[in-house]
Design an enzyme around this catalytic site. Structure first.
Site, PDB file in Angstrom:
ATOM      1  N   VAL A 290      51.789  51.739  38.191  1.00 46.94           N
ATOM      2  CA  VAL A 290      50.997  52.955  38.102  1.00 46.94           C
ATOM      3  C   VAL A 290      50.633  53.257  36.652  1.00 46.94           C
ATOM      4  O   VAL A 290      49.533  53.704  36.334  1.00 46.94           O
ATOM      5  CB  VAL A 290      51.799  54.102  38.737  1.00 46.94           C
ATOM      6  CG1 VAL A 290      51.221  55.438  38.363  1.00 46.94           C
ATOM      7  CG2 VAL A 290      51.836  53.924  40.240  1.00 46.94           C
ATOM      8  N   ASP A 337       3.954  44.759  20.833  1.00 46.10           N
ATOM      9  CA  ASP A 337       2.496  44.704  20.694  1.00 46.10           C
ATOM     10  C   ASP A 337       2.112  45.581  19.525  1.00 46.10           C
ATOM     11  O   ASP A 337       2.882  46.440  19.123  1.00 46.10           O
ATOM     12  CB  ASP A 337       1.833  45.362  21.920  1.00 46.10           C
ATOM     13  CG  ASP A 337       1.875  44.486  23.132  1.00 46.10           C
ATOM     14  OD1 ASP A 337       2.183  43.312  22.977  1.00 46.10           O
ATOM     15  OD2 ASP A 337       1.587  45.007  24.224  1.00 46.10           O
ATOM     16  N   ASN A 692      48.063  53.948  28.234  1.00 49.30           N
ATOM     17  CA  ASN A 692      48.790  53.200  29.257  1.00 49.30           C
ATOM     18  C   ASN A 692      49.886  52.326  28.659  1.00 49.30           C
ATOM     19  O   ASN A 692      50.964  52.202  29.224  1.00 49.30           O
ATOM     20  CB  ASN A 692      47.821  52.358  30.079  1.00 49.30           C
ATOM     21  CG  ASN A 692      46.979  53.214  31.001  1.00 49.30           C
ATOM     22  OD1 ASN A 692      47.060  54.442  30.938  1.00 49.30           O
ATOM     23  ND2 ASN A 692      46.172  52.606  31.833  1.00 49.30           N
TER      24      ASN A 692
HETATM   25  P1  ATP Z   1      -2.033  43.912  21.217  1.00 46.12           P
HETATM   26  O1  ATP Z   1      -1.710  42.545  21.715  1.00 46.12           O
HETATM   27  O2  ATP Z   1      -1.239  44.289  20.048  1.00 46.12           O
HETATM   28  O3  ATP Z   1      -2.095  44.959  22.265  1.00 46.12           O
HETATM   29  P2  ATP Z   1      -4.853  43.612  21.176  1.00 46.12           P
HETATM   30  O4  ATP Z   1      -5.310  44.793  21.931  1.00 46.12           O
HETATM   31  O5  ATP Z   1      -5.688  43.222  19.992  1.00 46.12           O
HETATM   32  O6  ATP Z   1      -3.462  43.776  20.566  1.00 46.12           O
HETATM   33  P3  ATP Z   1      -5.595  41.977  23.344  1.00 46.12           P
HETATM   34  O7  ATP Z   1      -5.789  43.119  24.260  1.00 46.12           O
HETATM   35  O8  ATP Z   1      -5.050  40.707  23.837  1.00 46.12           O
HETATM   36  O9  ATP Z   1      -4.699  42.400  22.152  1.00 46.12           O
HETATM   37  O10 ATP Z   1      -7.000  41.704  22.662  1.00 46.12           O
HETATM   38  C1  ATP Z   1      -7.217  40.561  21.872  1.00 46.12           C
HETATM   39  C2  ATP Z   1      -8.535  40.673  21.168  1.00 46.12           C
HETATM   40  O11 ATP Z   1      -9.578  40.737  22.111  1.00 46.12           O
HETATM   41  C3  ATP Z   1      -8.672  41.925  20.343  1.00 46.12           C
HETATM   42  O12 ATP Z   1      -8.187  41.747  19.043  1.00 46.12           O
HETATM   43  C4  ATP Z   1     -10.153  42.152  20.336  1.00 46.12           C
HETATM   44  O13 ATP Z   1     -10.765  41.419  19.305  1.00 46.12           O
HETATM   45  C5  ATP Z   1     -10.588  41.600  21.656  1.00 46.12           C
HETATM   46  N1  ATP Z   1     -10.778  42.678  22.633  1.00 46.12           N
HETATM   47  C6  ATP Z   1      -9.909  43.634  22.983  1.00 46.12           C
HETATM   48  N2  ATP Z   1     -10.410  44.457  23.901  1.00 46.12           N
HETATM   49  C7  ATP Z   1     -11.656  44.006  24.166  1.00 46.12           C
HETATM   50  C8  ATP Z   1     -12.704  44.412  25.046  1.00 46.12           C
HETATM   51  N3  ATP Z   1     -12.569  45.463  25.864  1.00 46.12           N
HETATM   52  N4  ATP Z   1     -13.831  43.712  25.036  1.00 46.12           N
HETATM   53  C9  ATP Z   1     -13.965  42.645  24.252  1.00 46.12           C
HETATM   54  N5  ATP Z   1     -13.042  42.212  23.416  1.00 46.12           N
HETATM   55  C10 ATP Z   1     -11.889  42.874  23.351  1.00 46.12           C
END
Ligand code: ATP
Length: 900
Positions: A290, A337, A692
């Site tokens: 115990v 990110d 204990n």
């Molecule tokens: P993280 O990875 O830190 O979120 P991020 O937003 O730059 O960064 P992604 O979303 O993969 O990462 O985007 C990569 C790249 O694509 C961006 O750096 C940008 O140049 C391009 N991008 C992001 N959003 C768009 C969009 N809506 N249309 C076209 N190109 C885009």
């Protein structure tokens, strides 16, 4: 309406019939009243947990734990060993206390379960539905038949639905059909009523997820009536795997139980050699068992984890998997990110560059010529919308573009009515581009593409300069690249924009046929300021021995600039790109991962490699992600973290934790809470086990010295109840120590006895035990007990009772004092403010009251083997407790010197 909808072959009905059958409208959806009525009759849209842990299950778990079983055996032994007539008071007392332990354990476990269930409810995804003609976001649990839901890439299908609008939808249905390739969907009518789930391509099924495209659909069945619900009984064997710490502590419990048996056997052998009766020896053995078992440990553990998860939620981190609470405390690397987590995700266009030069831009600046074409094209190639009041909906990158265009009288709605969109290839973070196809006013078909500037240049072969198309010569290419780098070095995010005339609307879903041979129109630069709290959060990580790595899809220079601003990278650091990673073997990546803080232009697959390399280096990795493709990396990471606001359902489902506010600082707060939980468990173990050890010595040694055992089994159990049950619970609520985030993380493999806990148990236990034995021996003689032994062979006379009561009381006082000394591993007790843990204060007061009751209330005397204690003996117990306080503080001071 037919009475039974469950048998309707929905996939064979024309859409209009489906809408009629489900009693809904294609434009307005259901009314709120109708939806509520259906929710009341059909119940919420969730799977019933048949295999869940009910109260009975929890009770059984508690009762069948090793520790409780040992105690029950002890109780039974006590029952049979009671010689003579009358009630077996000892046995009854043991059973009563065991019941109390079980009740306490069940209560804690039950509360923990409820906390976890509440968290689970919170992690149910939200869906966007049309109700009463308006678009609304509701919890997926509230969906009913007839609801019109919006479907988008990365979403988990919340119920079984018939597709209404289909824009290139592709759905991964492996969960239902086992087919791992995504299925292409249609909005047409199928003819085969017998078609299997995998062939009903105009239907969407609960639990599957969208890998591509978007659309809308009408719900036809919910909850247990869905295809997933029908096979749910197969999936319902809910596994509650114990967490790593639970497994370790369970082993500890078992080891202690074995230790108890060994010590009891040894004591038994010596006892027999001394000619003690079997009954005496067994009672002693029971007492030792115990004394040594930390009964409260399992309950305290689950409870601490659940409370930890609740505390994390208050700080905006939603825990999806309970073991994450303990793993968080051990994190050594956070991979984050950039966009939205370290930065605000509030973008503003500040530069416009065409083939000849970069110009600053501010909202309202008048622009003409090439720059106007640039902005117009980028706007048409965006999904974001901005309301007249200026509120943007959609991707912040695109909102920035639409806002900039709007300030130049290029309203998106007007542009779209001039050039309607006829096809699209949505953005994805692997190719880092998106394309929309439009019918121009002259009826020609044009494709507009925007994306990461470097990726765009790679697919352009001409450029527009002063309204004329010119070849993209190496010099021109270099000039544009230089402009891109220049902006990136300022931390600006740069998008390239291009155009191409097509012969007809493409019929393919493959973007590579269109995204080639483009005409470059220019670059758009936008700033996204770092979050103000991110810099401090990064610094906290560094002092806490945690590395921070930025893993971004953005340009290396943009990433580096922001990383330097936040203290993630130094002036000399360089960024490693996804392309570079691709060329490396895993061994090389391991070396790179060790020293690189910024990874840029990475795709989700690279994230997986980085996690793997870091883990092979022995790191405990937390990794953030938001997209569908991030799911494997999130699963692989020790702590997968999804974004609550911008994250897709798929990312959230793969994650251990969701950031409600998408904020990097929240990760650091969660790590701190994880460390607090771990610290509190170590405190509990230290406090409970040292006590204990002392108790075992107090029980085992005095009989060897010719005294009787100082404590009866019931007294030890009562003391354990107060110690583990009340004081232990109190110490589990301790707040963060001031060094919580200034010391290196615990390795998950590190023993709970490391960093002073083991030493504490090994030193404080015996010291306190010996102090007690000394007190006992002194009083044994001072009270003249040796002379009474001959007249009172049972040792149940008042003098012996008085002696036992003194020891019992001193033990309780000592425990109360010890709990206050155990609040900090290093700091002196008086330096830890009492108000920081009111629960502990309350528990200590309760312990004192209960102990006084056991000693001062005559009716319970026979139960506890006690007798009223005169004031001078109370004083003596207090003095001994103070002595313990003094000894423990000395020991901590000594540890402070040696550890520091
Ligand atoms: P993280 O990875 O830190 O979120 P991020 O937003 O730059 O960064 P992604 O979303 O993969 O990462 O985007 C990569 C790249 O694509 C961006 O750096 C940008 O140049 C391009 N991008 C992001 N959003 C768009 C969009 N809506 N249309 C076209 N190109 C885009």
């Amino acid at each position: 309406m037919p009475a039974n909808h469950d048998l309707t072959p929905w996939h064979t009905l024309p859409l209009e019939d489906t809408l009629r059958e489900t009693g809904t409208s294609r434009t307005d959806g259901l009314t709120d009243e109708e939806a509520n009525r259906r929710l009341a009759t059909d119940g919420p849209n969730e799977l019933k947990e048949s295999g869940g842990r009910g109260l009975r299950h929890i009770i059984w778990e508690q009762v069948s734990s090793t520790m409780i079983v040992v105690l029950l055996i002890a109780g039974v032994l006590a029952w049979f060993l009671k010689g003579g007539d009358g009630l077996p008071i000892d046995a009854i007392a043991i059973f009563a206390i065991v019941i109390l332990f079980v009740v306490l354990g069940v209560l804690q476990e039950y509360r923990a379960q409820k906390a976890i269930a509440a968290l689970k409810k919170l992690s149910a995804p939200n869906v966007r539905v049309i109700r009463g003609g308006a678009l609304r976001e509701i919890s997926a649990r509230d969906l009913v038949r007839g609801d019109l839901v919006q479907i988008e890439t990365g979403g988990v299908i919340p119920a079984d639905c018939r597709i209404v609008e289909n824009v290139n939808l592709r759905v991964q249905e492996a969960a239902l059909t086992g087919e791992s390739e995504p299925v292409e969907k249609t909005d047409g009518v199928l003819t085969n009523a017998e078609a299997g789930v995998g062939d009903r391509t105009n239907m969407l099924f609960s639990g599957t997820h969208v890998t591509y495209g978007r659309g809308s659909a009408v719900v036809v069945s919910t909850g247990m009536k869905t295809e997933l619900g029908k096979i749910a009984s197969l999936l319902q064997a809910v596994h509650h795997d114990p967490t790593p710490l639970q497994k370790r502590l369970d082993r500890l419990g078992k080891t202690l139980a074995i230790l108890a048996v060994i010590i009891a056997a040894l004591v038994g052998v010596t006892g027999m050699a001394e000619g003690k009766t079997v009954a005496e020896i067994l009672i002693l053995a029971v007492s030792i068992a115990v004394a040594i078992i930390p009964e409260g440990l399992p309950a305290v553990l689950t409870f601490s984890l659940a409370i930890g998860a609740q505390r994390m939620l208050r700080r905006k981190a939603l825990i999806r998997k309970l073991p994450a609470v303990e793993t968080l405390g051990s994190v050594t690397v956070v991979c984050s990110d950039k966009t939205g987590t370290l930065t605000m995700n509030r973008m503003t266009v500040t530069r416009l560059a065409t083939a000849d030069s970069v110009e600053p831009f501010a909202a309202g600046d008048r622009i003409t010529g090439d720059r106007e074409t640039l902005l117009r094209t980028a706007t048409l190639c965006s999904d974001a919308t901005v309301s007249p009041s200026g509120e943007g909906v959609g991707d912040p990158t695109e909102i920035a573009i639409v806002v900039a265009a709007g300030s130049n009288e290029l309203a998106k709605s007007r542009l779209e009515s001039e050039q309607p969109r006829v096809h699209e290839f949505p953005f994805d973070s692997d190719r880092k581009k998106m394309t929309t196809v439009h019918k121009a006013p002259d009826q020609s078909i044009v494709a507009y593409t925007k994306g990461a500037a470097d990726q765009m240049l790679a697919v352009c072969d001409s450029a527009e300069e002063n309204g004329k198309v010119v070849p993209l010569t190496p010099e021109l290419r270099q000039r544009i690249e230089e402009m891109n780098r220049g902006m990136a070095r300022e931390g600006i995010r740069v998008l390239g924009v291009a155009r191409r005339t097509l012969e007809r609307v493409p019929e393919t879903l493959d973007p590579s046929t269109v995204e080639t041979g483009l005409t470059f129109l220019g670059l758009i630069g936008m700033i996204d300021p770092p979050r103000p709290e991110a810099k401090a959060a990064v610094a906290r990580c560094h002092t806490a021995g945690i590395q921070v790595k930025m893993i971004t899809g953005d340009h290396p220079e943009t990433a580096l600039t922001i990383a330097r601003e936040l203290g993630i990278a130094g002036p000399e650091s360089r960024a490693v790109t996804g392309v570079e990673l691709e060329r490396m073997e895993i061994a090389e990546i391991r070396a790179i991962a060790r020293e690189t803080a910024v990874f840029a232009r990475v795709s989700p697959e690279h994230k997986l490699k980085i996690v793997q390399a870091l883990q092979e280096n022995g790191e405990v990795v937390a990794m953030t992600g938001d997209g569908v493709n991030d799911a494997p990396a999130l699963k692989k990471a020790d702590i997968g973290i999804a974004m609550g606001i911008t994250g897709t359902d798929v990312a959230k489902e793969a994650a251990d934790m969701v950031l409600v506010d998408d904020n990097f600082a929240t990760i650091v707060n969660a790590v701190e809470e994880g460390r607090v939980v771990f610290d509190n468990l170590r405190r509990f173990i230290m406090f409970s086990l040292a006590g204990n050890v002392a108790k075992v010595l107090v029980v085992a040694v005095p009989p060897l010295l010719g005294m009787m055992a100082m404590l009866k089994p019931i007294q030890i159990l009562f003391s354990n109840l107060l110690t583990d049950g009340l004081l232990g619970l109190g110490i589990g609520m301790e707040a963060a120590e001031k060094n919580t985030m200034t010391r290196p993380p615990y390795s998950p493999k590190e023993s709970v006895f490391s960093r002073g806990v083991g030493i504490h148990v090994a030193v404080v236990g015996p010291v306190v035990g010996l102090l007690f034995i000394a007190l006992g021996a002194w009083q044994w003689n001072a009270m003249g007990l040796p002379a009474l032994l001959a007249d009172d062979p049972d040792r149940s006379g008042p003098a012996f009772l008085l002696w036992g009561t003194l020891m019992f009381t001193a033990l309780a006082f000592m425990q109360i004092v010890r709990v206050f000394c155990s609040r900090s591993f290093t700091d002196a007790a008086w330096k830890t403010p009492l108000r920081a843990n009111p629960t502990l204060l309350g528990m200590a007061a309760l312990t004192l009251v209960l102990q006084l009751a056991a000693v001062l209330l005559a009716p319970v005397h026979s139960f506890f083997h006690t007798i009223a204690l005169p004031i001078h003996l109370f004083a003596l117990a207090i003095v001994v407790a103070l002595l313990v306080f003094f000894l423990m503080e000395m020991l901590k001071a000594l540890l402070r010197r040696t550890v520091a």
